[in-house]
Scaffold this motif. Structure first.
Motif, PDB file in Angstrom:
ATOM      1  N   THR A  64      81.330  64.202  53.031  1.00 46.49           N
ATOM      2  CA  THR A  64      82.581  63.638  53.525  1.00 46.49           C
ATOM      3  C   THR A  64      82.248  62.677  54.647  1.00 46.49           C
ATOM      4  OG1 THR A  64      82.848  65.490  55.051  1.00 46.49           O
ATOM      5  CG2 THR A  64      83.949  65.662  52.924  1.00 46.49           C
ATOM      6  N   VAL A  65      82.944  61.580  54.684  1.00 49.43           N
ATOM      7  CA  VAL A  65      82.670  60.550  55.674  1.00 49.43           C
ATOM      8  C   VAL A  65      83.552  60.801  56.891  1.00 49.43           C
ATOM      9  CG1 VAL A  65      82.732  58.072  56.116  1.00 49.43           C
ATOM     10  CG2 VAL A  65      82.076  58.920  53.876  1.00 49.43           C
ATOM     11  N   ASP A  66      82.938  60.721  58.057  1.00 45.52           N
ATOM     12  CA  ASP A  66      83.663  60.928  59.308  1.00 45.52           C
ATOM     13  C   ASP A  66      84.409  59.649  59.647  1.00 45.52           C
ATOM     14  OD1 ASP A  66      84.556  61.740  61.757  1.00 45.52           O
ATOM     15  OD2 ASP A  66      82.631  61.481  62.760  1.00 45.52           O
ATOM     16  N   THR A  67      85.677  59.583  59.272  1.00 47.04           N
ATOM     17  CA  THR A  67      86.456  58.354  59.485  1.00 47.04           C
ATOM     18  C   THR A  67      86.713  58.102  60.958  1.00 47.04           C
ATOM     19  OG1 THR A  67      88.049  59.694  58.274  1.00 47.04           O
ATOM     20  CG2 THR A  67      87.892  57.421  57.656  1.00 47.04           C
ATOM     21  N   GLU A  68      86.923  59.131  61.725  1.00 52.41           N
ATOM     22  CA  GLU A  68      87.171  58.938  63.150  1.00 52.41           C
ATOM     23  C   GLU A  68      85.957  58.285  63.800  1.00 52.41           C
ATOM     24  OE1 GLU A  68      88.220  61.493  67.161  1.00 52.41           O
ATOM     25  OE2 GLU A  68      88.399  62.427  65.190  1.00 52.41           O
ATOM     26  N   GLY A  69      84.779  58.716  63.437  1.00 50.10           N
ATOM     27  CA  GLY A  69      83.564  58.113  63.989  1.00 50.10           C
ATOM     28  C   GLY A  69      83.425  56.656  63.588  1.00 50.10           C
ATOM     29  N   ARG A  70      83.838  56.320  62.394  1.00 51.55           N
ATOM     30  CA  ARG A  70      83.755  54.935  61.935  1.00 51.55           C
ATOM     31  C   ARG A  70      84.712  54.049  62.725  1.00 51.55           C
ATOM     32  NH1 ARG A  70      84.116  54.656  55.638  1.00 51.55           N
ATOM     33  NH2 ARG A  70      82.526  53.065  55.725  1.00 51.55           N
ATOM     34  N   VAL A  71      85.937  54.551  62.985  1.00 48.81           N
ATOM     35  CA  VAL A  71      86.921  53.781  63.734  1.00 48.81           C
ATOM     36  C   VAL A  71      86.440  53.586  65.169  1.00 48.81           C
ATOM     37  CG1 VAL A  71      89.268  53.822  64.661  1.00 48.81           C
ATOM     38  CG2 VAL A  71      88.861  54.464  62.292  1.00 48.81           C
ATOM     39  N   ALA A  72      85.934  54.644  65.778  1.00 44.77           N
ATOM     40  CA  ALA A  72      85.430  54.550  67.154  1.00 44.77           C
ATOM     41  C   ALA A  72      84.273  53.552  67.234  1.00 44.77           C
ATOM     42  CB  ALA A  72      84.994  55.923  67.638  1.00 44.77           C
ATOM     43  N   PHE A  74      83.784  51.008  65.262  1.00 45.60           N
ATOM     44  CA  PHE A  74      84.368  49.685  65.082  1.00 45.60           C
ATOM     45  C   PHE A  74      84.999  49.192  66.381  1.00 45.60           C
ATOM     46  CE2 PHE A  74      87.994  46.950  64.142  1.00 45.60           C
ATOM     47  CZ  PHE A  74      87.404  45.985  63.352  1.00 45.60           C
ATOM     48  N   GLN A  75      85.736  50.057  67.066  1.00 45.82           N
ATOM     49  CA  GLN A  75      86.390  49.671  68.315  1.00 45.82           C
ATOM     50  C   GLN A  75      85.366  49.363  69.399  1.00 45.82           C
ATOM     51  OE1 GLN A  75      89.141  52.873  69.022  1.00 45.82           O
ATOM     52  NE2 GLN A  75      90.748  51.900  67.789  1.00 45.82           N
ATOM     53  N   ARG A  76      84.286  50.132  69.475  1.00 47.47           N
ATOM     54  CA  ARG A  76      83.222  49.842  70.453  1.00 47.47           C
ATOM     55  C   ARG A  76      82.577  48.495  70.166  1.00 47.47           C
ATOM     56  NH1 ARG A  76      81.358  55.035  69.590  1.00 47.47           N
ATOM     57  NH2 ARG A  76      79.620  54.205  68.390  1.00 47.47           N
ATOM     58  N   ARG A  77      82.374  48.217  68.898  1.00 43.48           N
ATOM     59  CA  ARG A  77      81.665  47.000  68.520  1.00 43.48           C
ATOM     60  C   ARG A  77      82.527  45.755  68.671  1.00 43.48           C
ATOM     61  NH1 ARG A  77      78.767  47.238  62.896  1.00 43.48           N
ATOM     62  NH2 ARG A  77      77.444  48.656  64.075  1.00 43.48           N
ATOM     63  N   TYR A  78      83.788  45.827  68.286  1.00 38.48           N
ATOM     64  CA  TYR A  78      84.623  44.628  68.224  1.00 38.48           C
ATOM     65  C   TYR A  78      85.768  44.606  69.221  1.00 38.48           C
ATOM     66  CZ  TYR A  78      82.037  43.888  63.966  1.00 38.48           C
ATOM     67  OH  TYR A  78      81.036  43.705  63.061  1.00 38.48           O
ATOM     68  N   GLY A  79      85.755  45.449  70.209  1.00 39.60           N
ATOM     69  CA  GLY A  79      86.798  45.397  71.225  1.00 39.60           C
ATOM     70  C   GLY A  79      87.659  46.633  71.193  1.00 39.60           C
ATOM     71  N   GLY A  80      88.527  46.709  72.161  1.00 36.53           N
ATOM     72  CA  GLY A  80      89.310  47.910  72.403  1.00 36.53           C
ATOM     73  C   GLY A  80      90.445  48.150  71.451  1.00 36.53           C
ATOM     74  N   GLU A  81      91.660  48.029  71.930  1.00 37.59           N
ATOM     75  CA  GLU A  81      92.844  48.502  71.240  1.00 37.59           C
ATOM     76  C   GLU A  81      93.341  47.571  70.154  1.00 37.59           C
ATOM     77  OE1 GLU A  81      94.229  51.554  71.857  1.00 37.59           O
ATOM     78  OE2 GLU A  81      92.383  51.785  72.995  1.00 37.59           O
ATOM     79  N   GLY A  82      92.773  46.400  69.977  1.00 31.55           N
ATOM     80  CA  GLY A  82      93.149  45.564  68.858  1.00 31.55           C
ATOM     81  C   GLY A  82      93.867  44.299  69.247  1.00 31.55           C
ATOM     82  N   GLY A  83      94.114  44.030  70.512  1.00 32.78           N
ATOM     83  CA  GLY A  83      94.810  42.813  70.897  1.00 32.78           C
ATOM     84  C   GLY A  83      93.872  41.661  71.181  1.00 32.78           C
ATOM     85  N   GLU A  84      92.621  41.957  71.428  1.00 30.36           N
ATOM     86  CA  GLU A  84      91.690  40.901  71.846  1.00 30.36           C
ATOM     87  C   GLU A  84      90.785  40.471  70.697  1.00 30.36           C
ATOM     88  OE1 GLU A  84      89.481  42.318  75.140  1.00 30.36           O
ATOM     89  OE2 GLU A  84      91.172  43.385  75.957  1.00 30.36           O
TER      90      GLU A  84
END
Length: 90
Positions: A64-72, A74-84
């Motif tokens: 099973t793939v850890d989706t929460e880890g993938r999202v975290a 992604f956010q670390r790599r490409y910025g925070g909450e999605g506005g920037e």
């Protein structure tokens, strides 16, 4: 069927070495190795790496793939909450 146009379609045993499983079917595959089957006949045998007996999807042992880890990640790599930085669509 036209003569000499289609490949030879014959009984072949496919053997999964990892699972210790073999099955008899018809195929155009050929092999130099043979095996004596349960019915007493000798058939060409083709060794395969994975079959339905050893594939993780069919055995229920898929990871099973850890989706929460993938999202975290992604956010670390490409910025925070999605506005920037990125296409916002406006």
């Amino acid at each position: 069927m036209q003569k000499d146009k289609h490949p030879d379609y014959h009984p072949v045993v496919f053997r999964d070495r990892a699972a210790g499983y073999a099955f008899l079917t018809r195929s155009t595959a050929s092999s130099g190795q043979t095996i004596e089957w349960d019915d007493g006949e000798t058939y060409p045998v083709v060794d395969v790496e994975i079959s339905s007996e050893s594939h993780p999807f069919y055995t229920g042992k898929a990871r099973t793939v850890d989706t929460e880890g993938r999202v975290a990640r992604f956010q670390r790599r490409y910025g925070g909450e999605g506005g920037e930085g990125g296409a916002s669509g406006s």
